[in-house]
Design an enzyme around this catalytic site. Structure first.
Site, PDB file in Angstrom:
ATOM      1  N   GLN A   1      -6.487  18.229   2.518  1.00 25.83           N
ATOM      2  CA  GLN A   1      -5.671  16.857   2.435  1.00 25.83           C
ATOM      3  C   GLN A   1      -5.381  16.300   0.961  1.00 25.83           C
ATOM      4  O   GLN A   1      -6.410  16.182   0.418  1.00 25.83           O
ATOM      5  CB  GLN A   1      -6.559  15.917   3.310  1.00 25.83           C
ATOM      6  CG  GLN A   1      -6.474  16.524   4.686  1.00 25.83           C
ATOM      7  CD  GLN A   1      -7.109  15.713   5.827  1.00 25.83           C
ATOM      8  OE1 GLN A   1      -7.955  16.050   6.704  1.00 25.83           O
ATOM      9  NE2 GLN A   1      -6.939  14.405   5.890  1.00 25.83           N
TER      10      GLN A   1
ATOM     11  N   HIS B   1      -0.332  16.973   3.298  1.00 26.96           N
ATOM     12  CA  HIS B   1      -1.754  17.784   3.848  1.00 26.96           C
ATOM     13  C   HIS B   1      -1.124  19.176   4.281  1.00 26.96           C
ATOM     14  O   HIS B   1      -0.316  19.186   4.952  1.00 26.96           O
ATOM     15  CB  HIS B   1      -2.291  17.031   5.025  1.00 26.96           C
ATOM     16  CG  HIS B   1      -2.835  15.627   4.826  1.00 26.96           C
ATOM     17  ND1 HIS B   1      -3.018  15.130   3.628  1.00 26.96           N
ATOM     18  CD2 HIS B   1      -3.103  14.618   5.737  1.00 26.96           C
ATOM     19  CE1 HIS B   1      -3.505  13.780   3.465  1.00 26.96           C
ATOM     20  NE2 HIS B   1      -3.706  13.550   4.698  1.00 26.96           N
TER      21      HIS B   1
ATOM     22  N   GLY C   1       0.887  -1.038  -0.181  1.00 32.79           N
ATOM     23  CA  GLY C   1       0.022   0.198   0.041  1.00 32.79           C
ATOM     24  C   GLY C   1       0.822   1.357   0.033  1.00 32.79           C
ATOM     25  O   GLY C   1       2.263   1.256  -0.010  1.00 32.79           O
TER      26      GLY C   1
ATOM     27  N   ASN D   1       1.817  13.456   4.431  1.00 33.72           N
ATOM     28  CA  ASN D   1       0.939  12.527   5.132  1.00 33.72           C
ATOM     29  C   ASN D   1       1.710  11.152   4.970  1.00 33.72           C
ATOM     30  O   ASN D   1       1.108  10.575   5.940  1.00 33.72           O
ATOM     31  CB  ASN D   1      -0.538  12.528   4.417  1.00 33.72           C
ATOM     32  CG  ASN D   1      -0.612  12.323   2.778  1.00 33.72           C
ATOM     33  OD1 ASN D   1       0.052  13.267   2.218  1.00 33.72           O
ATOM     34  ND2 ASN D   1      -1.189  11.368   2.553  1.00 33.72           N
TER      35      ASN D   1
ATOM     36  N   ARG E   1     -10.746  17.260   1.143  1.00 33.10           N
ATOM     37  CA  ARG E   1      -9.767  16.469   0.253  1.00 33.10           C
ATOM     38  C   ARG E   1      -9.823  17.609  -1.107  1.00 33.10           C
ATOM     39  O   ARG E   1     -10.643  18.151  -1.654  1.00 33.10           O
ATOM     40  CB  ARG E   1     -10.522  15.401  -0.306  1.00 33.10           C
ATOM     41  CG  ARG E   1      -9.450  14.456  -1.159  1.00 33.10           C
ATOM     42  CD  ARG E   1      -8.578  13.838  -0.314  1.00 33.10           C
ATOM     43  NE  ARG E   1      -9.194  12.637   0.684  1.00 33.10           N
ATOM     44  CZ  ARG E   1      -8.465  12.101   1.382  1.00 33.10           C
ATOM     45  NH1 ARG E   1      -7.211  12.382   1.685  1.00 33.10           N
ATOM     46  NH2 ARG E   1      -9.253  11.303   2.329  1.00 33.10           N
TER      47      ARG E   1
ATOM     48  N   CYS F   1      -3.263  10.963  10.311  1.00 31.92           N
ATOM     49  CA  CYS F   1      -2.171  11.907   9.489  1.00 31.92           C
ATOM     50  C   CYS F   1      -2.444  13.236   9.863  1.00 31.92           C
ATOM     51  O   CYS F   1      -1.453  13.964  10.443  1.00 31.92           O
ATOM     52  CB  CYS F   1      -1.990  11.536   8.047  1.00 31.92           C
ATOM     53  SG  CYS F   1      -3.671  11.296   7.356  1.00 31.92           S
TER      54      CYS F   1
HETATM   55  N1  LIG Z   1      -2.489   7.137   3.285  1.00 28.86           N
HETATM   56  C1  LIG Z   1      -2.209   7.769   4.534  1.00 28.86           C
HETATM   57  O1  LIG Z   1      -1.930   9.066   4.522  1.00 28.86           O
HETATM   58  C2  LIG Z   1      -2.464   7.202   5.676  1.00 28.86           C
HETATM   59  C3  LIG Z   1      -1.978   8.029   6.962  1.00 28.86           C
HETATM   60  C4  LIG Z   1      -2.336   7.438   8.043  1.00 28.86           C
HETATM   61  C5  LIG Z   1      -2.875   6.208   8.287  1.00 28.86           C
HETATM   62  N2  LIG Z   1      -3.279   5.551   7.297  1.00 28.86           N
HETATM   63  C6  LIG Z   1      -4.026   4.355   7.344  1.00 28.86           C
HETATM   64  O2  LIG Z   1      -3.239   2.973   6.922  1.00 28.86           O
HETATM   65  C7  LIG Z   1      -3.939   2.182   6.303  1.00 28.86           C
HETATM   66  C8  LIG Z   1      -3.418   1.913   4.806  1.00 28.86           C
HETATM   67  O3  LIG Z   1      -3.581   3.087   4.277  1.00 28.86           O
HETATM   68  P1  LIG Z   1      -2.772   3.112   2.675  1.00 28.86           P
HETATM   69  O4  LIG Z   1      -2.854   4.481   2.261  1.00 28.86           O
HETATM   70  O5  LIG Z   1      -1.581   2.459   2.643  1.00 28.86           O
HETATM   71  O6  LIG Z   1      -3.972   2.279   1.920  1.00 28.86           O
HETATM   72  P2  LIG Z   1      -3.709   1.273   0.681  1.00 28.86           P
HETATM   73  O7  LIG Z   1      -2.570   2.082  -0.693  1.00 28.86           O
HETATM   74  O8  LIG Z   1      -5.030   1.316  -0.164  1.00 28.86           O
HETATM   75  O9  LIG Z   1      -3.064   0.149   1.056  1.00 28.86           O
HETATM   76  C9  LIG Z   1      -3.690  -1.036   1.664  1.00 28.86           C
HETATM   77  C10 LIG Z   1      -2.825  -1.973   1.822  1.00 28.86           C
HETATM   78  O10 LIG Z   1      -3.645  -3.024   2.692  1.00 28.86           O
HETATM   79  C11 LIG Z   1      -3.393  -4.224   2.169  1.00 28.86           C
HETATM   80  N3  LIG Z   1      -4.448  -5.058   2.655  1.00 28.86           N
HETATM   81  C12 LIG Z   1      -5.871  -4.702   2.005  1.00 28.86           C
HETATM   82  N4  LIG Z   1      -6.785  -5.701   2.545  1.00 28.86           N
HETATM   83  C13 LIG Z   1      -6.009  -6.642   3.152  1.00 28.86           C
HETATM   84  C14 LIG Z   1      -6.300  -7.797   3.824  1.00 28.86           C
HETATM   85  N5  LIG Z   1      -7.582  -8.430   4.127  1.00 28.86           N
HETATM   86  N6  LIG Z   1      -5.411  -8.455   4.573  1.00 28.86           N
HETATM   87  C15 LIG Z   1      -3.964  -8.122   4.344  1.00 28.86           C
HETATM   88  N7  LIG Z   1      -3.409  -6.968   3.800  1.00 28.86           N
HETATM   89  C16 LIG Z   1      -4.699  -6.275   3.289  1.00 28.86           C
HETATM   90  C17 LIG Z   1      -3.333  -4.025   0.825  1.00 28.86           C
HETATM   91  O11 LIG Z   1      -2.928  -5.210   0.243  1.00 28.86           O
HETATM   92  P3  LIG Z   1      -3.309  -5.622  -1.396  1.00 28.86           P
HETATM   93  O12 LIG Z   1      -2.294  -5.044  -2.391  1.00 28.86           O
HETATM   94  O13 LIG Z   1      -3.146  -7.209  -1.309  1.00 28.86           O
HETATM   95  O14 LIG Z   1      -4.713  -4.996  -1.715  1.00 28.86           O
HETATM   96  C18 LIG Z   1      -2.251  -2.937   0.931  1.00 28.86           C
HETATM   97  O15 LIG Z   1      -1.097  -3.337   0.838  1.00 28.86           O
HETATM   98  C19 LIG Z   1      -5.185   2.757   6.356  1.00 28.86           C
HETATM   99  O16 LIG Z   1      -5.904   2.060   7.665  1.00 28.86           O
HETATM  100  C20 LIG Z   1      -5.193   4.068   6.366  1.00 28.86           C
HETATM  101  O17 LIG Z   1      -6.284   4.775   7.143  1.00 28.86           O
HETATM  102  C21 LIG Z   1      -3.080   6.061   6.080  1.00 28.86           C
END
Ligand SMILES: NC(=O)c1ccc[n+]([C@@H]2O[C@H](COP(=O)([O-])OP(=O)(O)OC[C@H]3O[C@@H](n4cnc5c(N)ncnc54)[C@H](OP(=O)(O)O)[C@@H]3O)[C@@H](O)[C@H]2O)c1
Length: 345
Positions: free
Chosen positions: A159, A252, A16, A325, A245, A132
């Site tokens: 954001q 952000h 991700g 972020n 957004r 974030c």
């Molecule tokens: N983006 C930000 O700025 C940010 C900041 C703070 C916190 N977060 C939090 O961090 C989390 C991930 O955010 P992201 O932005 O990195 O999302 P993302 O780009 O959509 O990535 C999601 C990741 O989770 C994996 N995943 C999804 N379903 C899964 C499952 N059932 N079992 C194991 N792995 C699974 C995905 O794997 P696949 O490739 O297999 O789908 C991918 O590696 C969220 O909870 C978000 O709220 C994000």
């Protein structure tokens, strides 16, 4: 971090937007790793990721994946953390969780190292990384809280789409080229993947991040309210947030109005910001210098500028706070916590 114990580390959500940054930082910071396990859903299992010149095959995350793991960094959504973090703790891992799953759990410390590093010691296996938009705000406000006390915060956020994950970045890029080519745009992800109504983000501004709550605020806004009080350890701080957004990929930006408990001198606030850990002051209006998302992208710091006294309230201060972020808002804060754990052991 040489002459140190080496750790078995797992990154959950390795494919991700956040997971990719965590892996990059573990490599860049030369984190003391014995074995690195990269975990995702079944969709990405089998993908190869290069770490320190070696290919690691991503595996599907299961409870058994955490056998022998000592530090697990979770960023795969709240449901995955709820299902797998307890399983990892049972197997002896300390979990650093980037999701909303445990942040408000009274037994889980919610940590921004520049603000409340000591809270880490109270963990019972899980340490939560805040939202974030909250992280960058409290990192910048902590020196003001210590010096003057804070009674009230009014924040409006701008954001980046990367805050909604890798698919939201793709969506904005795709929509932008569709609009420029004069084609019809079909929004698929934003504002909230799980909700039926979608809005265009390219060349637009969406005043909704996450689901609406019964009180009319969105979950993102309520995260800022609740998490700020918990991290700053002061339930009396009044916080109100509007989270928006904008079509920016990384970083952000936040307009923050803060009301202090004691009178302040602007010059003293400037000095506080200049000396605060993790903060870079960019505040030179005469030369049009202020924090920009494009400048903050890829950097670990929180950038602060546009410092000015409120025109009606002498203890009111306006500031502009910008940070990447995916870095301080997620991966860097998590890796800072992991480094603290590694040093303590
Ligand atoms: N983006 C930000 O700025 C940010 C900041 C703070 C916190 N977060 C939090 O961090 C989390 C991930 O955010 P992201 O932005 O990195 O999302 P993302 O780009 O959509 O990535 C999601 C990741 O989770 C994996 N995943 C999804 N379903 C899964 C499952 N059932 N079992 C194991 N792995 C699974 C995905 O794997 P696949 O490739 O297999 O789908 C991918 O590696 C969220 O909870 C978000 O709220 C994000």
């Amino acid at each position: 971090m040489s002459n140190q114990k080496l750790f078995n580390v797992a990154v959950v959500g390795a494919t991700g937007a956040v997971g990719e940054q965590i892996i990059g930082l573990l490599e860049k910071r030369n984190f003391p790793i014995n074995q690195l396990k990269l975990l995702s859903s079944a969709r990405s299992a089998g993908t190869k990721v290069t770490f320190k010149g070696q290919e690691i095959v991503v595996e599907e995350a299961k409870p058994e994946s955490f056998e022998g793991v000592e530090i697990a960094l979770f960023s795969a959504g709240g449901d995955v953390s709820k299902a797998l973090a307890p399983a990892a703790v049972e197997r002896g891992a300390i979990c650093i969780d980037n999701t909303n799953a445990f942040r408000m759990d009274p037994d889980t410390p919610l940590v921004v190292p520049e603000v409340n590093i000591d809270a880490i010691n109270e963990h019972k296996g899980i340490i939560a990384n805040p939202n974030c938009s909250t992280i960058q705000m409290v990192a910048a406000l902590k020196p003001l809280q210590d010096r003057y006390g804070i009674s009230r915060i009014i924040v409006s956020t701008y954001q980046a789409v990367s805050g909604a994950g890798a698919r939201a970045i793709d969506e904005m890029v795709r929509q932008s080229s569709e609009v420029l080519a004069g084609r019809e745009v079909e929004p698929q992800i934003l504002p909230v993947g799980a909700l039926p109504v979608k809005h265009q983000i390219a060349f637009n501004v969406i005043p909704q991040i996450d689901k609406f709550q019964d009180n009319g605020y969105t979950l993102e806004e309520m995260k800022m309210v609740r998490e700020t009080k918990k991290i700053m350890d002061d339930e009396s701080i009044e916080v109100t947030a509007t989270c928006v957004r904008v079509p920016v990929v990384y970083g952000h930006s936040e307009s923050v109005y803060v009301e202090l408990k004691n009178e302040y001198e602007l010059e003293d606030v400037r000095k506080l910001m200049e000396n605060a850990p993790g903060i870079t002051l960019v505040d030179d209006p005469a030369n049009q210098q202020y924090p920009l998302a494009t400048e903050a992208a890829g950097k670990p710091d929180v950038f602060v500028g546009r410092l000015r006294r409120d025109l009606g309230h002498t203890r009111g201060l306006n500031m502009w706070i910008v940070s990447d972020n995916l870095m301080k808002g997620a991966a860097w804060n998590a890796v800072q916590i992991a480094e603290f754990i590694a040093i303590e052991q």
